[in-house]
Motif scaffolding. Structure first.
Motif, PDB file in Angstrom:
ATOM      1  N   GLY A  82       0.706  -0.981   0.025  1.00  0.00           N
ATOM      2  CA  GLY A  82       0.224  -0.003   0.003  1.00  0.00           C
ATOM      3  C   GLY A  82       0.682   1.201  -0.066  1.00  0.00           C
ATOM      4  O   GLY A  82       2.076   1.086   0.212  1.00  0.00           O
ATOM      5  N   TYR A  83       0.281   2.234  -0.045  1.00  0.00           N
ATOM      6  CA  TYR A  83       0.917   3.680  -0.174  1.00  0.00           C
ATOM      7  C   TYR A  83      -0.044   4.702   0.326  1.00  0.00           C
ATOM      8  O   TYR A  83      -1.228   4.738   0.409  1.00  0.00           O
ATOM      9  CB  TYR A  83       1.115   4.145  -1.704  1.00  0.00           C
ATOM     10  N   MET A  84       0.623   5.521   1.203  1.00  0.00           N
ATOM     11  CA  MET A  84       0.232   6.692   2.195  1.00  0.00           C
ATOM     12  C   MET A  84       0.651   7.888   1.815  1.00  0.00           C
ATOM     13  O   MET A  84       1.884   7.891   1.810  1.00  0.00           O
ATOM     14  CB  MET A  84       0.075   6.257   3.393  1.00  0.00           C
ATOM     15  N   SER A  85      -0.023   9.256   1.555  1.00  0.00           N
ATOM     16  CA  SER A  85       0.425  10.404   1.582  1.00  0.00           C
ATOM     17  C   SER A  85       0.492  10.831   2.957  1.00  0.00           C
ATOM     18  O   SER A  85      -0.536  11.078   3.688  1.00  0.00           O
ATOM     19  CB  SER A  85      -0.263  11.205   0.605  1.00  0.00           C
TER      20      SER A  85
ATOM     21  N   GLU B  77       4.826   7.251   2.057  1.00  0.00           N
ATOM     22  CA  GLU B  77       5.077   6.094   2.767  1.00  0.00           C
ATOM     23  C   GLU B  77       4.485   4.796   2.039  1.00  0.00           C
ATOM     24  O   GLU B  77       3.259   4.647   1.815  1.00  0.00           O
ATOM     25  CB  GLU B  77       4.268   6.363   4.044  1.00  0.00           C
ATOM     26  N   ALA B  78       5.605   4.033   1.460  1.00  0.00           N
ATOM     27  CA  ALA B  78       5.141   2.558   0.692  1.00  0.00           C
ATOM     28  C   ALA B  78       5.286   1.766   1.974  1.00  0.00           C
ATOM     29  O   ALA B  78       6.177   1.620   2.730  1.00  0.00           O
ATOM     30  CB  ALA B  78       6.051   2.388  -0.298  1.00  0.00           C
ATOM     31  N   VAL B  79       4.360   0.761   2.178  1.00  0.00           N
ATOM     32  CA  VAL B  79       4.239  -0.367   3.158  1.00  0.00           C
ATOM     33  C   VAL B  79       3.892  -1.517   2.611  1.00  0.00           C
ATOM     34  O   VAL B  79       3.185  -1.710   1.496  1.00  0.00           O
ATOM     35  CB  VAL B  79       3.252   0.142   4.312  1.00  0.00           C
ATOM     36  N   MET B  80       4.355  -2.515   3.351  1.00  0.00           N
ATOM     37  CA  MET B  80       4.110  -3.931   2.903  1.00  0.00           C
ATOM     38  C   MET B  80       3.472  -4.569   4.285  1.00  0.00           C
ATOM     39  O   MET B  80       4.095  -4.743   5.339  1.00  0.00           O
ATOM     40  CB  MET B  80       5.263  -4.594   2.526  1.00  0.00           C
TER      41      MET B  80
END
Length: 302
Positions: free
Chosen positions: A233-236, A276-279
């Motif tokens: 996923g990705y968050m700003s 912010e890229a997350v796994m």
């Protein structure tokens, strides 16, 4: 590209071992050249989405702040494990976990082929957090099922719901989503930084807010061997600091923000944007295990 591969049956992986090796080599070579030159124009051929955006931002920051930490190197080998989607539909997704000599921890590379005549492109590159493990892959030679972002079938929660919950847990550390996730170093670092900034006496004349917002278009998920799912996923992330009263100012002296803006202080306030890229690992339905944050990458955007 794997467009010349034989037609795949629904339960067979969309790329074979030799093809994956060639794809990784080409992608890694392209990114390594771009990293060496700090030239974002070299990335477009084999990167897209968040992988492209975060590296572009890193290069831009490095042009003004020479000691900017470089992004983790993208390595083609050694290949530690992989998850390869099945089926003939596009887009097709492959996850390869590698750990080059310059990387202290493994890195998950998400590769997507948008159509039959396009190359696989790197859309996300996320280092695993220390102490975490990548979910078990299927039996050798088997592919995995892609999971729709809004589908919770067989899962503790839908992939997008997991990304949404993480964004909320970071924005509201004491809120209801605090217990959704297992303790992890990424959330701890983010929330500790936010608490330190807001409690710092130097910021007594500022109103400070932090916000983490999911970007649904960048959510991807693949089923794991145990029935769970690995979610990317990705968050700003926005960090806003505004003077409380007329005449107050925000002191930027000695910070990276002074270097980037050329201002020692501001009466207008400052908005800082991060990507912010997350796994995440979402467990199968029916259990009591929390969602795990397996990896993360954060980059100053503007």
């Amino acid at each position: 590209t794997a467009a010349d591969a034989p037609a795949q049956e629904e339960n067979y992986p969309v790329v074979l071992d030799g093809q994956l090796s060639r794809i990784l080599s080409s992608v890694a070579g392209t990114v390594q050249k771009a990293d060496a030159a700090k030239d974002a124009s070299l990335l477009a051929e084999r990167t897209a989405s968040t992988a492209l955006a975060l590296r572009e931002a890193n290069y831009a920051t490095a042009s003004k702040v020479p000691d900017t930490k470089a992004p983790a190197a993208v390595a083609a080998s050694p290949l530690l494990t992989d998850l390869i989607s099945t089926g003939t539909a596009f887009p097709r997704t492959v996850v390869a976990v590698t750990q080059g000599g310059d990387n202290t921890v493994p890195q998950a590379l998400v590769l997507v082929q948008a159509s039959a005549r396009e190359n696989y492109k790197l859309v996300s590159a996320i280092q695993m957090l220390p102490g975490t493990t990548f979910p078990q892959p299927p039996a050798e030679g088997s592919g995995v099922e892609a999971v729709a972002a809004d589908s919770s079938e067989g899962l503790a929660m839908a992939p997008q719901a997991a990304v949404d919950a993480l964004a909320d847990a970071l924005t509201n550390p004491e809120g209801g989503n605090k217990t959704t996730f297992a303790p992890n170093s990424f959330a701890e670092a983010v929330t500790t930084f936010q608490a330190e900034v807001t409690s710092n006496p130097a910021n007594e004349f500022a109103t400070i807010t932090f916000s983490h917002s999911p970007v649904p278009a960048d959510t991807r998920a693949l089923r794991t061997a145990d029935g769970g799912a690995i979610v990317f996923g990705y968050m700003s992330h926005s960090y806003s600091s505004v003077p409380r009263e007329a005449g107050d100012s925000i002191n930027l002296e000695g910070t990276i923000y002074e270097t980037l803006t050329g201002e020692k202080n501001t009466e207008a306030g400052i908005d800082v944007a991060y990507g912010e890229a997350v796994m995440l690992y979402v467990p199968p339905a029916g259990g009591t295990e929390p969602v795990e944050v397996v990896g993360a990458a954060q980059q100053l955007l503007s």
